[in-house]
Design an enzyme around this catalytic site. Structure first.
Site, PDB file in Angstrom:
ATOM      1  N   ASP A 191       0.866  -1.171   0.000  1.00 15.24           N
ATOM      2  CA  ASP A 191       0.000   0.000   0.000  1.00 15.24           C
ATOM      3  C   ASP A 191       0.913   1.234   0.000  1.00 15.24           C
ATOM      4  OD1 ASP A 191       0.843   0.374   2.615  1.00 15.24           O
ATOM      5  OD2 ASP A 191      -1.144   0.233   3.521  1.00 15.24           O
TER       6      ASP A 191
ATOM      7  N   CYS B  24       3.257  -2.939   4.049  1.00 15.89           N
ATOM      8  CA  CYS B  24       2.428  -1.774   4.388  1.00 15.89           C
ATOM      9  C   CYS B  24       3.158  -1.007   5.492  1.00 15.89           C
ATOM     10  CB  CYS B  24       1.007  -2.170   4.771  1.00 15.89           C
ATOM     11  SG  CYS B  24       0.818  -3.190   6.247  1.00 15.89           S
TER      12      CYS B  24
ATOM     13  N   THR C 225       2.876  -1.130   8.846  1.00 17.64           N
ATOM     14  CA  THR C 225       3.298  -2.022   9.926  1.00 17.64           C
ATOM     15  C   THR C 225       3.515  -3.459   9.469  1.00 17.64           C
ATOM     16  OG1 THR C 225       0.995  -2.549  10.409  1.00 17.64           O
ATOM     17  CG2 THR C 225       1.970  -0.689  11.621  1.00 17.64           C
ATOM     18  N   GLY C 226       2.949  -3.825   8.344  1.00 16.78           N
ATOM     19  CA  GLY C 226       2.926  -5.219   7.891  1.00 16.78           C
ATOM     20  C   GLY C 226       1.764  -5.993   8.497  1.00 16.78           C
ATOM     21  N   ILE C 227       1.130  -5.412   9.495  1.00 19.91           N
ATOM     22  CA  ILE C 227       0.094  -6.149  10.240  1.00 19.91           C
ATOM     23  C   ILE C 227      -1.180  -6.317   9.400  1.00 19.91           C
ATOM     24  CG2 ILE C 227      -1.386  -6.143  12.282  1.00 19.91           C
ATOM     25  CD1 ILE C 227       0.874  -4.570  13.732  1.00 19.91           C
TER      26      ILE C 227
ATOM     27  N   HIS D 210      10.665 -23.735   9.274  1.00 21.09           N
ATOM     28  CA  HIS D 210       9.718 -24.420  10.157  1.00 21.09           C
ATOM     29  C   HIS D 210       8.262 -24.299   9.720  1.00 21.09           C
ATOM     30  CE1 HIS D 210      12.638 -24.361  13.862  1.00 21.09           C
ATOM     31  NE2 HIS D 210      13.190 -24.856  12.773  1.00 21.09           N
ATOM     32  N   ASN D 211       7.876 -23.137   9.189  1.00 18.37           N
ATOM     33  CA  ASN D 211       6.455 -22.903   8.878  1.00 18.37           C
ATOM     34  C   ASN D 211       6.143 -23.032   7.388  1.00 18.37           C
ATOM     35  OD1 ASN D 211       7.132 -20.121  10.915  1.00 18.37           O
ATOM     36  ND2 ASN D 211       6.078 -21.940  11.700  1.00 18.37           N
TER      37      ASN D 211
ATOM     38  N   HIS E 163       8.402 -30.834  10.982  1.00 19.10           N
ATOM     39  CA  HIS E 163       7.583 -29.642  10.723  1.00 19.10           C
ATOM     40  C   HIS E 163       6.459 -29.909   9.727  1.00 19.10           C
ATOM     41  CE1 HIS E 163      10.378 -27.402  13.117  1.00 19.10           C
ATOM     42  NE2 HIS E 163      11.373 -27.843  12.380  1.00 19.10           N
TER      43      HIS E 163
HETATM   44  C1  RB5 Z   1      -1.991   2.849   6.355  1.00 17.78           C
HETATM   45  O1  RB5 Z   1      -2.035   4.111   6.953  1.00 17.78           O
HETATM   46  C2  RB5 Z   1      -1.642   1.803   7.376  1.00 17.78           C
HETATM   47  O2  RB5 Z   1      -2.717   1.589   8.221  1.00 17.78           O
HETATM   48  C3  RB5 Z   1      -1.239   0.512   6.696  1.00 17.78           C
HETATM   49  O3  RB5 Z   1      -0.133   0.748   5.874  1.00 17.78           O
HETATM   50  C4  RB5 Z   1      -0.853  -0.637   7.598  1.00 17.78           C
HETATM   51  O4  RB5 Z   1       0.063  -0.245   8.563  1.00 17.78           O
HETATM   52  C5  RB5 Z   1      -1.978  -1.388   8.163  1.00 17.78           C
HETATM   53  O5  RB5 Z   1      -1.803  -2.391   8.877  1.00 17.78           O
END
Ligand code: RB5
Length: 146
Positions: A8, A65, A67-69, A98-99, A133
């Protein structure tokens, strides 16, 4: 190996770094965006990349992104995807060994491009260890098939 990659707006710089890395490593890739200057919703990028991998059209996926989360949460909703959110080289190697992770997620607001490059390189170069694994990963895929 063919890799689907997307970011993103929060992950464009690291995505460009990894595109350069894959050029250097002679790895085939499909760059699925986003465009420079965009403001987009990460699921619109994570899910298409995950589907490319789940369908077998691509062997692996890389998502970036802020955070990658968000990318990792969305990618892991696609059946067959084992997306690992990684911000250190040890985990990059371990999650392949492993995964058998098939998608890598990273956050550009968490790590810099140099570390992201090292993480991606190790992750791309490391094979699944199999052995004990295999059964553990199979328990995940079995659950998905219920
Ligand atoms: C975008 O602002 C931000 O939320 C996205 O890049 C990411 O961190 C979401 O997990």
């Amino acid at each position: 190996m063919k890799v689907a990659i997307a970011s993103d707006h929060g992950g464009i710089n690291i995505r460009k770094e990894i595109l350069q890395l894959m050029e250097e490593m002679n790895i085939e890739y499909e760059d699925m965006g986003c465009e420079d200057g965009c403001s987009v919703d990460y699921p619109d990028y994570a899910i298409p990349v995950a589907e490319k991998v789940a369908s077998g059209e691509c062997d692996r996926g890389i998502l970036v992104c802020g955070t990658g989360i968000g990318m990792s949460i969305a990618a892991n909703k696609v059946k067959g995807i084992r997306c690992a959110l990684v911000h250190d080289v040890f985990s990059a190697k371990a999650t392949r060994l492993h995964n058998d992770s098939n998608v890598l997620a990273m956050g550009e607001r968490v790590i810099g491009p140099g570390l992201a490059r090292e993480i991606a390189k190790v992750w791309l170069e490391t094979d699944f260890e199999g052995g004990r694994h295999e059964n553990r990963v199979r328990k995940i895929t079995d659950y998905e098939s219920r």
